[in-house]
Design a protein around this motif. Structure first.
Motif, PDB file in Angstrom:
ATOM      1  N   UNK A  58       3.917   5.539   2.819  1.00  0.00           N
ATOM      2  CA  UNK A  58       3.112   4.976   1.735  1.00  0.00           C
ATOM      3  C   UNK A  58       2.780   6.035   0.692  1.00  0.00           C
ATOM      4  N   UNK A  59       2.531   7.270   1.145  1.00  0.00           N
ATOM      5  CA  UNK A  59       2.203   8.344   0.198  1.00  0.00           C
ATOM      6  C   UNK A  59       3.390   8.683  -0.699  1.00  0.00           C
ATOM      7  N   UNK A  60       4.602   8.362  -0.231  1.00  0.00           N
ATOM      8  CA  UNK A  60       5.815   8.597  -1.020  1.00  0.00           C
ATOM      9  C   UNK A  60       6.251   7.351  -1.782  1.00  0.00           C
ATOM     10  N   UNK A  61       5.430   6.301  -1.726  1.00  0.00           N
ATOM     11  CA  UNK A  61       5.763   5.079  -2.441  1.00  0.00           C
ATOM     12  C   UNK A  61       6.787   4.214  -1.752  1.00  0.00           C
ATOM     13  N   UNK A  62       6.875   4.307  -0.423  1.00  0.00           N
ATOM     14  CA  UNK A  62       7.858   3.536   0.328  1.00  0.00           C
ATOM     15  C   UNK A  62       7.155   2.687   1.382  1.00  0.00           C
ATOM     16  N   UNK A  63       7.737   1.574   1.740  1.00  0.00           N
ATOM     17  CA  UNK A  63       7.217   0.733   2.813  1.00  0.00           C
ATOM     18  C   UNK A  63       8.099   0.794   4.050  1.00  0.00           C
ATOM     19  N   UNK A  64       9.135   1.626   4.020  1.00  0.00           N
ATOM     20  CA  UNK A  64      10.129   1.668   5.095  1.00  0.00           C
ATOM     21  C   UNK A  64       9.856   2.824   6.043  1.00  0.00           C
ATOM     22  N   UNK A  65       9.851   2.539   7.328  1.00  0.00           N
ATOM     23  CA  UNK A  65       9.816   3.586   8.342  1.00  0.00           C
ATOM     24  C   UNK A  65      10.965   3.356   9.307  1.00  0.00           C
ATOM     25  N   UNK A  66      11.404   4.421   9.954  1.00  0.00           N
ATOM     26  CA  UNK A  66      12.558   4.327  10.841  1.00  0.00           C
ATOM     27  C   UNK A  66      12.532   5.481  11.825  1.00  0.00           C
ATOM     28  N   UNK A  67      13.312   5.340  12.870  1.00  0.00           N
ATOM     29  CA  UNK A  67      13.539   6.447  13.800  1.00  0.00           C
ATOM     30  C   UNK A  67      15.049   6.667  13.908  1.00  0.00           C
ATOM     31  N   UNK A  68      15.459   7.924  14.095  1.00  0.00           N
ATOM     32  CA  UNK A  68      14.617   9.115  14.092  1.00  0.00           C
ATOM     33  C   UNK A  68      14.398   9.630  12.671  1.00  0.00           C
ATOM     34  N   UNK A  69      13.190  10.027  12.385  1.00  0.00           N
ATOM     35  CA  UNK A  69      12.878  10.640  11.095  1.00  0.00           C
ATOM     36  C   UNK A  69      12.181  11.965  11.330  1.00  0.00           C
ATOM     37  N   UNK A  70      12.608  12.988  10.593  1.00  0.00           N
ATOM     38  CA  UNK A  70      11.905  14.270  10.593  1.00  0.00           C
ATOM     39  C   UNK A  70      11.222  14.454   9.248  1.00  0.00           C
TER      40      UNK A  70
END
Length: 245
Positions: free
Chosen positions: A96-108
């Motif tokens: 959200x702080x980056x202006x995105x609604x997408x989350x995923x794994x694996x993410x670093x």
């Protein structure tokens, strides 16, 4: 997950200290260039390469590596033994702080400022190569206390001082889901995180924590992260240090 309470006291001045006991100096990791936060899940078939990459990153002197196991894949058949809604919320906060609604794994996430696919080794190493933390963090172990000193820097925003507790290794046999039948080794597994103080840009911060409050028999260690919030969302990490039990 049960939060622990820590005794916190301000130090009047930075003391000249002798590190207690053999090997203590080697267990301190000061002023890394990067904090690498891996968002992973035991129920994610594409995560094992990223888990292995984090293990190798944890061996670097200039990196603090942390693995947050999220809970949003639990519904597909395997409940992550370290999964926590708070960790999923942290990842959502970054997005959200980056202006995105997408989350995923694996993410670093590198220094709280940039997210990359955690299994893409070249992208991860490129992000670390260009990373930098503006604050130097002094962390000293002496007479059963862990003493933290962070200098002032008026050019930066005030920030919370986070203590993140992690296990250095966990062996898990996964019985269901996408990784069913696999015996996995996880490292740098975050089990608790909480605010233990505030860093003020005009005055800095000096804090001490009693080591007896921690269960060191389980191994692992703790990381200190200096990180502001912006509109209730995590901002870029300003400084970090780590102490291994």
């Amino acid at each position: 997950m049960t939060a622990r309470r820590f005794s916190i006291a301000s130090l009047g001045a930075l003391l000249s200290l002798t590190l207690a006991g053999p090997g203590v100096a080697d267990s301190l990791r000061l002023n890394p260039k990067a904090v690498v936060e891996l968002f992973t899940s035991q129920g994610c078939s594409s995560c094992p390469p990223a888990d292995a990459l984090l293990t190798s990153l944890a061996e670097r002197d200039d990196v603090v590596a942390l693995a947050y196991h999220v809970d949003y894949w639990d519904y597909i058949g395997w409940e992550d033994t370290f999964g926590d809604k708070g960790f999923s919320d942290r990842q959502r906060g970054y997005a959200k702080s980056w202006g995105s609604s997408r989350i995923f794994t694996p993410q670093m996430v590198i220094n709280g400022a940039e997210g990359v696919v955690g299994s893409k080794r070249d992208d991860v190493h490129d992000a670390i190569a260009s990373a930098q933390l503006p604050l130097n963090v002094s962390l000293l172990a002496h007479n059963g206390m862990l003493k933290l000193v962070v200098p002032a820097d008026a050019a930066l925003d005030d920030a919370s001082i986070w203590l993140v507790r992690y296990l250095d290794r966990a062996d898990v046999v996964i019985e269901k889901g996408e990784n069913a039948g696999k015996s996995m080794v996880y490292t740098q597994v975050v089990i608790d995180r909480q605010i233990v103080g505030v860093w003020e840009s005009e005055t800095g911060a000096e804090v001490k924590l009693p080591l007896e409050q921690f269960d060191i028999s389980s191994g692992g260690g703790m990381a200190i992260l200096i990180q502001p919030e912006r509109n209730g969302l995590p901002g870029p990490i300003l400084g970090a240090a780590a102490y291994s039990f």
